[in-house]
Write an enzyme that holds these catalytic residues in place. Structure first.
Site, mmCIF file in Angstrom:
data_model
loop_
_atom_site.group_PDB
_atom_site.id
_atom_site.type_symbol
_atom_site.label_atom_id
_atom_site.label_comp_id
_atom_site.label_asym_id
_atom_site.label_seq_id
_atom_site.Cartn_x
_atom_site.Cartn_y
_atom_site.Cartn_z
ATOM 1 N N ASN A 1 0.074 3.263 -3.094
ATOM 2 C CA ASN A 1 1.307 3.930 -2.643
ATOM 3 C C ASN A 1 1.782 3.424 -1.274
ATOM 4 O OD1 ASN A 1 -0.594 5.203 -1.089
ATOM 5 N ND2 ASN A 1 -0.007 7.294 -1.633
ATOM 6 N N GLU B 1 -7.899 10.030 12.979
ATOM 7 C CA GLU B 1 -7.511 8.746 12.377
ATOM 8 C C GLU B 1 -7.093 7.712 13.434
ATOM 9 O OE1 GLU B 1 -4.631 9.740 9.349
ATOM 10 O OE2 GLU B 1 -6.198 10.568 8.042
ATOM 11 N N TYR C 1 -11.793 7.999 4.812
ATOM 12 C CA TYR C 1 -11.365 8.985 3.812
ATOM 13 C C TYR C 1 -12.471 9.996 3.494
ATOM 14 C CZ TYR C 1 -6.917 6.668 2.639
ATOM 15 O OH TYR C 1 -5.633 6.164 2.661
ATOM 16 N N HIS D 1 0.058 4.998 4.382
ATOM 17 C CA HIS D 1 -0.645 6.250 4.681
ATOM 18 C C HIS D 1 -0.076 6.827 5.967
ATOM 19 C CE1 HIS D 1 -3.926 9.068 5.508
ATOM 20 N NE2 HIS D 1 -3.827 8.642 6.756
ATOM 21 N N LYS E 1 -0.947 -0.165 3.565
ATOM 22 C CA LYS E 1 -2.123 -0.370 2.722
ATOM 23 C C LYS E 1 -2.115 -1.785 2.108
ATOM 24 C CE LYS E 1 -2.519 4.536 1.518
ATOM 25 N NZ LYS E 1 -2.841 5.478 0.419
HETATM 26 P P1 CMP Z 1 -3.070 8.856 1.453
HETATM 27 O O1 CMP Z 1 -1.882 9.406 2.121
HETATM 28 O O2 CMP Z 1 -3.641 7.594 1.989
HETATM 29 O O3 CMP Z 1 -4.228 9.962 1.419
HETATM 30 C C1 CMP Z 1 -5.251 9.964 0.459
HETATM 31 C C2 CMP Z 1 -4.987 9.006 -0.652
HETATM 32 O O4 CMP Z 1 -5.692 9.258 -1.848
HETATM 33 C C3 CMP Z 1 -3.533 9.119 -1.062
HETATM 34 O O5 CMP Z 1 -2.702 8.597 -0.075
HETATM 35 C C4 CMP Z 1 -3.525 8.388 -2.371
HETATM 36 O O6 CMP Z 1 -3.418 6.991 -2.203
HETATM 37 C C5 CMP Z 1 -4.908 8.727 -2.889
HETATM 38 N N1 CMP Z 1 -4.836 9.744 -3.928
HETATM 39 C C6 CMP Z 1 -4.475 11.027 -3.797
HETATM 40 N N2 CMP Z 1 -4.530 11.665 -4.981
HETATM 41 C C7 CMP Z 1 -4.939 10.734 -5.865
HETATM 42 C C8 CMP Z 1 -5.189 10.775 -7.255
HETATM 43 N N3 CMP Z 1 -5.031 11.895 -7.970
HETATM 44 N N4 CMP Z 1 -5.599 9.647 -7.849
HETATM 45 C C9 CMP Z 1 -5.767 8.511 -7.123
HETATM 46 N N5 CMP Z 1 -5.549 8.422 -5.791
HETATM 47 C C10 CMP Z 1 -5.134 9.532 -5.185
#
Ligand code: CMP
Length: 138
Positions: free
Chosen positions: A112, A126, A49, A115, A9
């Site tokens: 984070n 995806e 998403y 993904h 990311k």
């Molecule tokens: P990812 O694995 O990319 O899948 C969906 C993404 O949404 C997740 O990682 C996080 O980066 C984001 N995400 C999930 N829950 C939350 C939350 N409560 N607040 C903000 N971002 C979230």
């Protein structure tokens, strides 16, 4: 052999962690069979998403995902989907196990670093979102 999609990311790219993320996947026996660097438009991030459209974090997440370049890749190997998820760690770095990418490098549940597809159907969607058949090694 199973394929899955992973994305470094914008925060991972900006922290110079592209190589670190790929190294961890390769060390676990996964093979990179497609790779590119792209910057999504807001619409493209929303399409990727779409499953989270109703969530309160949707706008923030999709704004973040198009804020800077990302590095999507296709990884292949035995149990690739689960392996990638284990190596990444829990979505929220606070809950991630020691030694996982998110525990080691992530700042928050949104930023984070990485993904990974969460199942067979999402992996197929995806992978197809970023790569066509001629871009994936066979
Ligand atoms: P990812 O694995 O990319 O899948 C969906 C993404 O949404 C997740 O990682 C996080 O980066 C984001 N995400 C999930 N829950 C939350 C939350 N409560 N607040 C903000 N971002 C979230």
């Amino acid at each position: 052999m199973e394929k899955t999609l992973s994305i470094v990311k914008p925060d991972g790219v900006n922290k110079n962690l592209v190589g670190e993320v790929i190294k961890r996947f390769e060390k676990a026996g996964l093979r990179v069979v497609a790779l590119k660097m792209v910057q999504l438009t807001k619409k493209q991030a929303e399409g990727f998403y779409a499953v989270h459209k109703q969530r309160p974090f949707f706008d923030s997440l999709t704004t973040f995902m198009c804020s800077d370049p990302i590095v999507p890749m296709v990884l292949e190997g035995k149990d690739a989907i689960k392996k990638v998820r284990d190596i990444m760690g829990a979505t929220n770095p606070k809950d991630a196990a020691p030694g996982t990418i998110r525990k080691d490098f992530a700042d928050s549940i949104e930023s984070n670093i990485v993904h990974g597809s969460d199942g067979h159907d999402t992996a197929a969607f995806e992978i197809g979102y970023f790569f066509n058949a001629t871009e994936i090694l066979r």
